[in-house]
Motif scaffolding. Structure first.
Motif, mmCIF file in Angstrom:
data_model
loop_
_atom_site.group_PDB
_atom_site.id
_atom_site.type_symbol
_atom_site.label_atom_id
_atom_site.label_comp_id
_atom_site.label_asym_id
_atom_site.label_seq_id
_atom_site.Cartn_x
_atom_site.Cartn_y
_atom_site.Cartn_z
ATOM 1 N N ALA A 10 0.819 -1.220 0.000
ATOM 2 C CA ALA A 10 0.000 0.000 0.000
ATOM 3 C C ALA A 10 0.852 1.269 0.000
ATOM 4 O O ALA A 10 0.539 2.226 -0.721
ATOM 5 N N ALA A 11 1.901 1.298 0.775
ATOM 6 C CA ALA A 11 2.750 2.490 0.855
ATOM 7 C C ALA A 11 3.414 2.786 -0.489
ATOM 8 O O ALA A 11 3.496 3.944 -0.907
ATOM 9 N N LEU A 12 3.866 1.739 -1.171
ATOM 10 C CA LEU A 12 4.499 1.931 -2.481
ATOM 11 C C LEU A 12 3.497 2.470 -3.494
ATOM 12 O O LEU A 12 3.783 3.409 -4.237
ATOM 13 N N LYS A 13 2.303 1.875 -3.503
ATOM 14 C CA LYS A 13 1.269 2.315 -4.444
ATOM 15 C C LYS A 13 0.804 3.728 -4.135
ATOM 16 O O LYS A 13 0.525 4.505 -5.050
ATOM 17 N N ALA A 14 0.735 4.083 -2.861
ATOM 18 C CA ALA A 14 0.322 5.432 -2.478
ATOM 19 C C ALA A 14 1.322 6.474 -2.961
ATOM 20 O O ALA A 14 0.923 7.556 -3.423
ATOM 21 N N ARG A 15 2.607 6.160 -2.883
ATOM 22 C CA ARG A 15 3.632 7.096 -3.381
ATOM 23 C C ARG A 15 3.491 7.303 -4.875
ATOM 24 O O ARG A 15 3.584 8.435 -5.377
ATOM 25 N N ILE A 16 3.271 6.225 -5.610
ATOM 26 C CA ILE A 16 3.092 6.333 -7.064
ATOM 27 C C ILE A 16 1.854 7.151 -7.382
ATOM 28 O O ILE A 16 1.891 8.047 -8.237
ATOM 29 N N CYS A 17 0.758 6.871 -6.688
ATOM 30 C CA CYS A 17 -0.494 7.602 -6.935
ATOM 31 C C CYS A 17 -0.352 9.087 -6.627
ATOM 32 O O CYS A 17 -0.883 9.931 -7.358
ATOM 33 N N ALA A 18 0.343 9.414 -5.557
ATOM 34 C CA ALA A 18 0.508 10.820 -5.184
ATOM 35 C C ALA A 18 1.269 11.596 -6.262
ATOM 36 O O ALA A 18 0.862 12.705 -6.648
ATOM 37 N N LYS A 19 2.345 11.026 -6.746
ATOM 38 C CA LYS A 19 3.129 11.705 -7.795
ATOM 39 C C LYS A 19 2.339 11.784 -9.098
ATOM 40 O O LYS A 19 2.386 12.790 -9.810
ATOM 41 N N ALA A 20 1.600 10.726 -9.432
ATOM 42 C CA ALA A 20 0.800 10.731 -10.655
ATOM 43 C C ALA A 20 -0.319 11.760 -10.564
ATOM 44 O O ALA A 20 -0.594 12.478 -11.536
ATOM 45 N N ALA A 21 -0.958 11.850 -9.409
ATOM 46 C CA ALA A 21 -2.021 12.842 -9.225
ATOM 47 C C ALA A 21 -1.459 14.251 -9.342
ATOM 48 O O ALA A 21 -2.098 15.135 -9.938
ATOM 49 N N GLU A 22 -0.265 14.451 -8.814
ATOM 50 C CA GLU A 22 0.398 15.750 -8.927
ATOM 51 C C GLU A 22 0.621 16.117 -10.401
ATOM 52 O O GLU A 22 0.332 17.238 -10.821
ATOM 53 N N LEU A 23 1.095 15.155 -11.183
ATOM 54 C CA LEU A 23 1.304 15.402 -12.611
ATOM 55 C C LEU A 23 -0.025 15.623 -13.332
ATOM 56 O O LEU A 23 -0.145 16.528 -14.163
ATOM 57 N N ALA A 24 -1.035 14.828 -13.000
ATOM 58 C CA ALA A 24 -2.343 14.987 -13.639
ATOM 59 C C ALA A 24 -2.956 16.352 -13.323
ATOM 60 O O ALA A 24 -3.550 16.997 -14.194
ATOM 61 N N LEU A 25 -2.798 16.811 -12.094
ATOM 62 C CA LEU A 25 -3.300 18.142 -11.738
ATOM 63 C C LEU A 25 -2.548 19.239 -12.484
ATOM 64 O O LEU A 25 -3.140 20.246 -12.877
ATOM 65 N N LEU A 26 -1.253 19.038 -12.700
ATOM 66 C CA LEU A 26 -0.471 20.001 -13.481
ATOM 67 C C LEU A 26 -0.966 20.049 -14.923
ATOM 68 O O LEU A 26 -1.126 21.131 -15.499
ATOM 69 N N VAL A 27 -1.231 18.882 -15.507
ATOM 70 C CA VAL A 27 -1.791 18.825 -16.861
ATOM 71 C C VAL A 27 -3.139 19.524 -16.885
ATOM 72 O O VAL A 27 -3.433 20.331 -17.784
ATOM 73 N N HIS A 28 -3.967 19.262 -15.894
ATOM 74 C CA HIS A 28 -5.294 19.876 -15.807
ATOM 75 C C HIS A 28 -5.187 21.396 -15.717
ATOM 76 O O HIS A 28 -5.972 22.134 -16.315
#
Length: 105
Positions: free
Chosen positions: A22-40
């Motif tokens: 869970a911790a590994l997946k949460a780190r990946i999701c957090a960075k991906a969400a950050e990039l997706a918000l930047l794209v948005h």
């Protein structure tokens, strides 16, 4: 349909899994969400924006699959070791080999 910040949060929430992954997946999701918000934020609502966010979502999906399929957690390593047969001692191996060896003439 334009992508909303709520949709980005839904898409990049880590899936339920065991605590060790869970911790590994949460780190990946957090960075991906950050990039997706930047794209948005930077890309006007368009087909290109949607494709960019979908590409990020695909990358996260493959990263999660890699963790699920390839990562061996400490708990799994302990269980695997417990399931391994105990190695035979040298004298047991020698006795077994002698039992199947033909007598020399």
């Amino acid at each position: 349909m334009a992508i909303t910040t709520a949709e980005i949060a839904r898409r990049f929430t880590p899936p339920a899994t065991d605590p060790e992954r869970a911790a590994l997946k949460a780190r990946i999701c957090a960075k991906a969400a950050e990039l997706a918000l930047l794209v948005h934020e930077l890309v006007p609502g368009s087909r290109e924006q949607s494709i960019a966010v979908e590409a990020i979502e695909t990358a996260v999906s493959f990263a999660h699959h890699g963790i699920d399929r390839r990562l061996t957690t400490p708990t799994e390593r302990i269980a695997a070791r417990a399931a391994e047969p105990v190695p035979a001692h040298d004298y047991d191996r020698a006795a077994a080999e002698a039992a199947v060896r033909p007598d020399p003439l």
